[in-house]
Design an enzyme around this catalytic site. Structure first.
Site, short mmCIF file in Angstrom:
data_model
loop_
_atom_site.label_atom_id
_atom_site.label_comp_id
_atom_site.label_asym_id
_atom_site.label_seq_id
_atom_site.Cartn_x
_atom_site.Cartn_y
_atom_site.Cartn_z
N LYS A 13 22.94 42.13 49.78
CA LYS A 13 23.95 41.07 49.65
C LYS A 13 23.31 39.71 49.39
O LYS A 13 23.78 38.95 48.55
CB LYS A 13 24.81 40.97 50.92
CG LYS A 13 25.64 42.20 51.21
CD LYS A 13 26.65 41.95 52.33
CE LYS A 13 26.03 41.60 53.66
NZ LYS A 13 25.26 42.68 54.28
N ARG A 85 33.59 40.20 58.81
CA ARG A 85 32.92 41.39 59.33
C ARG A 85 33.83 42.19 60.25
O ARG A 85 33.45 43.27 60.71
CB ARG A 85 31.69 40.97 60.12
CG ARG A 85 30.36 41.29 59.39
CD ARG A 85 29.26 40.76 60.27
NE ARG A 85 27.96 41.30 60.03
CZ ARG A 85 27.03 40.70 59.29
NH1 ARG A 85 27.32 39.59 58.64
NH2 ARG A 85 25.83 41.21 59.19
N ARG A 124 11.86 44.39 54.65
CA ARG A 124 12.18 42.98 54.86
C ARG A 124 11.54 42.48 56.17
O ARG A 124 11.07 41.34 56.24
CB ARG A 124 13.70 42.80 54.92
CG ARG A 124 14.12 41.35 55.05
CD ARG A 124 15.61 41.18 54.81
NE ARG A 124 16.40 41.52 55.96
CZ ARG A 124 17.73 41.56 55.97
NH1 ARG A 124 18.41 41.29 54.89
NH2 ARG A 124 18.39 41.86 57.06
N ARG A 130 12.18 38.87 60.20
CA ARG A 130 13.43 38.54 60.89
C ARG A 130 13.50 39.27 62.23
O ARG A 130 13.23 40.46 62.31
CB ARG A 130 14.62 38.96 60.01
CG ARG A 130 15.37 37.77 59.48
CD ARG A 130 16.48 38.19 58.59
NE ARG A 130 17.58 38.84 59.30
CZ ARG A 130 18.77 39.03 58.75
NH1 ARG A 130 19.01 38.63 57.53
NH2 ARG A 130 19.72 39.64 59.43
N ARG A 141 22.91 47.66 64.25
CA ARG A 141 23.66 46.91 63.25
C ARG A 141 24.39 47.84 62.27
O ARG A 141 25.50 47.57 61.84
CB ARG A 141 22.73 45.95 62.49
CG ARG A 141 22.38 44.72 63.34
CD ARG A 141 21.10 44.05 62.90
NE ARG A 141 21.18 43.49 61.59
CZ ARG A 141 20.15 43.40 60.75
NH1 ARG A 141 18.96 43.86 61.11
NH2 ARG A 141 20.30 42.84 59.60
P1 AMP Z 1 23.30 38.87 58.39
O1 AMP Z 1 22.30 37.83 58.00
O2 AMP Z 1 24.57 38.78 57.58
O3 AMP Z 1 22.75 40.26 58.43
O4 AMP Z 1 23.76 38.52 59.90
C1 AMP Z 1 22.84 38.55 60.97
C2 AMP Z 1 23.58 38.61 62.29
O5 AMP Z 1 24.40 37.43 62.45
C3 AMP Z 1 24.55 39.77 62.47
O6 AMP Z 1 23.91 40.96 62.88
C4 AMP Z 1 25.50 39.22 63.53
O7 AMP Z 1 24.91 39.24 64.81
C5 AMP Z 1 25.63 37.76 63.10
N1 AMP Z 1 26.74 37.58 62.15
C6 AMP Z 1 26.63 37.22 60.83
N2 AMP Z 1 27.85 37.14 60.25
C7 AMP Z 1 28.76 37.45 61.22
C8 AMP Z 1 30.17 37.55 61.25
N3 AMP Z 1 30.92 37.34 60.16
N4 AMP Z 1 30.76 37.90 62.44
C9 AMP Z 1 30.02 38.11 63.54
N5 AMP Z 1 28.69 38.04 63.58
C10 AMP Z 1 28.05 37.72 62.44
#
Ligand code: AMP
Length: 192
Positions: A13, A85, A124, A130, A141
């Site tokens: 993404k 999400r 990654r 990360r 996740r």
């Molecule tokens: P990402 O970078 O999109 O993989 O997001 C990393 C982490 O941020 C996720 O595993 C969640 O803990 C949190 N997170 C990101 N976007 C959301 C969302 N829309 N709702 C809830 N938690 C989020």
């Protein structure tokens, strides 16, 4: 124009969002990035969300919805990456946009098999380091994605706003597939 890129962690993404934003001249809004910035600032919000992210769980809807709507006020043309999400985030977004005579134009769901996703996330982890790209958090996740985020695709499918793209292959190849879906949608809108 508001676009949503949906798909499990590691599906690509982030990479695709950057290309799509350039192509359609819209702003990239990654909730994961916004939340990681809050963690780095070390403010009250950051302290709360750091543990949640580390555990691979979702940050409470209310916090994320506020962050996103605040951002959308400033940047009405956005590509949403990592949001919504949950179905309740999607409903809150729809309500907020409807009050402003706006709507999500198209949701593109990227699909890749689980084994490939795990491979990409571990890669990654090696490159970006990360904190939430560890084998245990990755499993959590992916599980959270299937239980809480996959229903979001169904929500948009019912509204006739969902398109699905194969996320396998190189970034350019995947980009072209997504671009085709968006262009088709925009051409359909123009003739409506
Ligand atoms: P990402 O970078 O999109 O993989 O997001 C990393 C982490 O941020 C996720 O595993 C969640 O803990 C949190 N997170 C990101 N976007 C959301 C969302 N829309 N709702 C809830 N938690 C989020």
């Amino acid at each position: 124009m508001i676009l949503v890129l949906l798909g499990p962690p590691g599906v690509g993404k982030g990479t695709q969002s950057r290309r799509l934003c350039k192509e359609y001249r819209i702003v990239h809004l990654s909730t994961g990035q916004l939340l990681r910035q809050a963690v780095q600032r070390g403010d009250e919000l950051g302290g709360r969300v750091a543990r949640i992210i580390q555990a691979g769980q979702l940050v409470p809807d209310q916090i994320v919805i506020e962050l996103v709507t605040e951002y959308l006020r400033q940047h009405p043309d956005c590509l949403l990456d990592g949001f919504p999400r949950t179905v309740s985030q999607a409903e809150a977004l729809d309500r907020w946009l409807a009050e402003r005579q706006a709507q999500v134009e198209l949701v593109v769901e990227l699909q890749v098999q689980r084994a490939e996703i795990v491979r990409r996330l571990l890669e990654r982890a090696r490159i970006e380091g990360r904190a939430d790209d560890t084998p245990t958090t990755i499993a959590k996740r992916l599980d959270v994605y299937h239980r809480q985020t996959h229903p979001v695709a169904e929500y948009y499918r019912r509204q006739g706003r969902l398109a699905t793209a194969d996320g396998n292959g190189g970034p350019e190849e995947v980009f072209q597939r997504i671009r085709q879906l968006i262009d088709q949608r925009l051409a359909g809108r123009a003739s409506r």
